[in-house]
Design a protein around this motif. Structure first.
Motif, PDB file in Angstrom:
ATOM      1  N   GLY A  14       6.858  19.033   6.387  1.00  0.00           N
ATOM      2  CA  GLY A  14       6.719  19.228   7.716  1.00  0.00           C
ATOM      3  C   GLY A  14       7.238  18.338   8.717  1.00  0.00           C
ATOM      4  N   PRO A  15       6.847  18.698  10.061  1.00  0.00           N
ATOM      5  CA  PRO A  15       7.359  17.898  11.208  1.00  0.00           C
ATOM      6  C   PRO A  15       7.078  16.442  10.898  1.00  0.00           C
ATOM      7  CG  PRO A  15       5.716  19.360  12.084  1.00  0.00           C
ATOM      8  CD  PRO A  15       5.838  19.914  10.373  1.00  0.00           C
ATOM      9  N   LEU A  16       5.961  16.025  10.411  1.00  0.00           N
ATOM     10  CA  LEU A  16       5.481  14.627  10.565  1.00  0.00           C
ATOM     11  C   LEU A  16       6.724  13.704   9.456  1.00  0.00           C
ATOM     12  CD1 LEU A  16       3.530  12.253  10.350  1.00  0.00           C
ATOM     13  CD2 LEU A  16       2.793  13.082   7.946  1.00  0.00           C
ATOM     14  N   VAL A  18       0.886  -1.170  -0.160  1.00  0.00           N
ATOM     15  CA  VAL A  18       0.104  -0.047   0.011  1.00  0.00           C
ATOM     16  C   VAL A  18       0.909   1.142   0.030  1.00  0.00           C
ATOM     17  CG1 VAL A  18      -1.699   1.496   1.271  1.00  0.00           C
ATOM     18  CG2 VAL A  18      -2.009  -1.131   1.277  1.00  0.00           C
ATOM     19  N   THR A  19       0.577   2.105  -0.824  1.00  0.00           N
ATOM     20  CA  THR A  19       1.076   3.609  -0.802  1.00  0.00           C
ATOM     21  C   THR A  19       0.113   4.499   0.126  1.00  0.00           C
ATOM     22  OG1 THR A  19       2.185   3.372  -2.776  1.00  0.00           O
ATOM     23  CG2 THR A  19       1.674   5.540  -1.895  1.00  0.00           C
ATOM     24  N   PHE A  20       0.553   5.001   1.075  1.00  0.00           N
ATOM     25  CA  PHE A  20      -0.020   5.883   1.906  1.00  0.00           C
ATOM     26  C   PHE A  20       0.170   7.243   1.469  1.00  0.00           C
ATOM     27  CE2 PHE A  20       0.448   1.739   4.182  1.00  0.00           C
ATOM     28  CZ  PHE A  20      -0.852   1.622   4.935  1.00  0.00           C
ATOM     29  N   VAL A  21      -0.899   8.123   1.254  1.00  0.00           N
ATOM     30  CA  VAL A  21      -0.737   9.495   0.985  1.00  0.00           C
ATOM     31  C   VAL A  21      -1.260  10.358   1.906  1.00  0.00           C
ATOM     32  CG1 VAL A  21      -1.296  11.221  -0.712  1.00  0.00           C
ATOM     33  CG2 VAL A  21      -0.889   8.698  -1.419  1.00  0.00           C
ATOM     34  N   SER A  22      -0.692  11.143   2.585  1.00  0.00           N
ATOM     35  CA  SER A  22      -1.062  12.107   3.744  1.00  0.00           C
ATOM     36  C   SER A  22      -1.273  13.356   3.130  1.00  0.00           C
ATOM     37  CB  SER A  22      -0.035  12.206   4.794  1.00  0.00           C
ATOM     38  OG  SER A  22      -0.391  13.087   5.619  1.00  0.00           O
ATOM     39  N   SER A  23      -2.394  13.978   3.564  1.00  0.00           N
ATOM     40  CA  SER A  23      -2.839  15.427   2.981  1.00  0.00           C
ATOM     41  C   SER A  23      -1.709  16.281   3.604  1.00  0.00           C
ATOM     42  CB  SER A  23      -4.113  15.839   3.530  1.00  0.00           C
ATOM     43  OG  SER A  23      -4.973  15.241   3.039  1.00  0.00           O
ATOM     44  N   HIS A  24      -1.385  16.044   4.873  1.00  0.00           N
ATOM     45  CA  HIS A  24      -0.428  17.284   5.420  1.00  0.00           C
ATOM     46  C   HIS A  24       0.605  16.561   6.280  1.00  0.00           C
ATOM     47  CE1 HIS A  24      -3.560  20.056   4.850  1.00  0.00           C
ATOM     48  NE2 HIS A  24      -4.571  19.304   5.490  1.00  0.00           N
ATOM     49  N   ALA A  25       1.720  17.461   6.552  1.00  0.00           N
ATOM     50  CA  ALA A  25       2.856  16.993   7.519  1.00  0.00           C
ATOM     51  C   ALA A  25       2.909  17.773   8.750  1.00  0.00           C
ATOM     52  CB  ALA A  25       3.926  17.320   6.491  1.00  0.00           C
ATOM     53  N   HIS A  26       1.720  18.171   9.275  1.00  0.00           N
ATOM     54  CA  HIS A  26       1.533  18.506  10.595  1.00  0.00           C
ATOM     55  C   HIS A  26       1.623  17.340  11.796  1.00  0.00           C
ATOM     56  CE1 HIS A  26       0.237  21.804   8.391  1.00  0.00           C
ATOM     57  NE2 HIS A  26      -1.032  21.408   8.046  1.00  0.00           N
ATOM     58  N   LEU A  27       1.561  17.711  12.882  1.00  0.00           N
ATOM     59  CA  LEU A  27       1.501  16.605  13.762  1.00  0.00           C
ATOM     60  C   LEU A  27      -0.073  16.592  14.616  1.00  0.00           C
ATOM     61  CD1 LEU A  27       4.941  16.681  15.294  1.00  0.00           C
ATOM     62  CD2 LEU A  27       4.079  15.057  13.784  1.00  0.00           C
ATOM     63  N   GLY A  28      -0.886  16.587  13.859  1.00  0.00           N
ATOM     64  CA  GLY A  28      -2.543  16.495  14.201  1.00  0.00           C
ATOM     65  C   GLY A  28      -3.029  15.149  14.276  1.00  0.00           C
ATOM     66  N   GLY A  29      -4.304  15.304  14.601  1.00  0.00           N
ATOM     67  CA  GLY A  29      -5.090  13.854  14.564  1.00  0.00           C
ATOM     68  C   GLY A  29      -4.763  13.059  13.208  1.00  0.00           C
ATOM     69  N   GLU A  30      -4.970  13.474  11.994  1.00  0.00           N
ATOM     70  CA  GLU A  30      -4.956  12.916  10.952  1.00  0.00           C
ATOM     71  C   GLU A  30      -3.312  12.035  10.848  1.00  0.00           C
ATOM     72  OE1 GLU A  30      -5.821  14.532   7.260  1.00  0.00           O
ATOM     73  OE2 GLU A  30      -7.727  15.361   7.928  1.00  0.00           O
TER      74      GLU A  30
END
Length: 144
Positions: free
Chosen positions: A44-46, A7-19
């Motif tokens: 970002g920090p992620l 699986v390729t996981f795609v993240s909208s953001h690179a913050h350290l929030g809930g998602e």
């Protein structure tokens, strides 16, 4: 036991929030055979939390960035050929849907509910919500 699927996981953001916390927890619980790579749509920090995984960043600007990122993601996926793409968040899901990816969308919230959510949902193989309430936008549409 189910055979692992890359699986390729795609993240909208690179913050350290809930998602992002959800994603790092999921990756930590999965075996490495399930993780083909992680694509992040911004710096970002992620990224520090993802060092143990193959990571590719596709920067996505606010102005016309979605279409450009979708094209870049399509090219990237064509080179890397994951069996499935897991979109973490609405921006990731939209970029993946426009890229024509074999998509599972994890819908975290009510962001952009309405026409955009239904557009993405029709292009996804499956939409998983963090609660029944966040998937009510698909009631009666045939989206799974």
């Amino acid at each position: 036991m189910t055979e692992p699927v890359p699986v390729t996981f795609v993240s909208s953001h690179a913050h350290l929030g809930g998602e992002e916390r959800y994603l790092t927890t999921l990756l930590g619980e999965l075996g490495s055979a399930w993780i083909h790579e992680v694509v992040v749509l911004e710096e970002g920090p992620l990224l520090r939390n993802l060092r143990e995984y193959p990571v590719h960043v596709i920067p996505t600007s606010r102005r016309a960035g979605i279409a450009v990122s979708a094209l870049r993601l399509r090219r990237h996926l064509n080179r890397n050929r994951p069996a499935l793409v897991h979109a973490n968040g609405v921006k990731a899901a939209l970029v993946c849907a426009l890229a024509g990816a074999p998509l599972v969308w994890l819908k975290h919230d009510f962001s952009w509910d309405g026409g955009l959510a239904r557009f993405i949902g029709r292009r996804a193989r499956l939409v998983v919500g963090v609660s029944r309430a966040v998937t009510e936008v698909f009631a009666g549409t045939g989206v799974q």
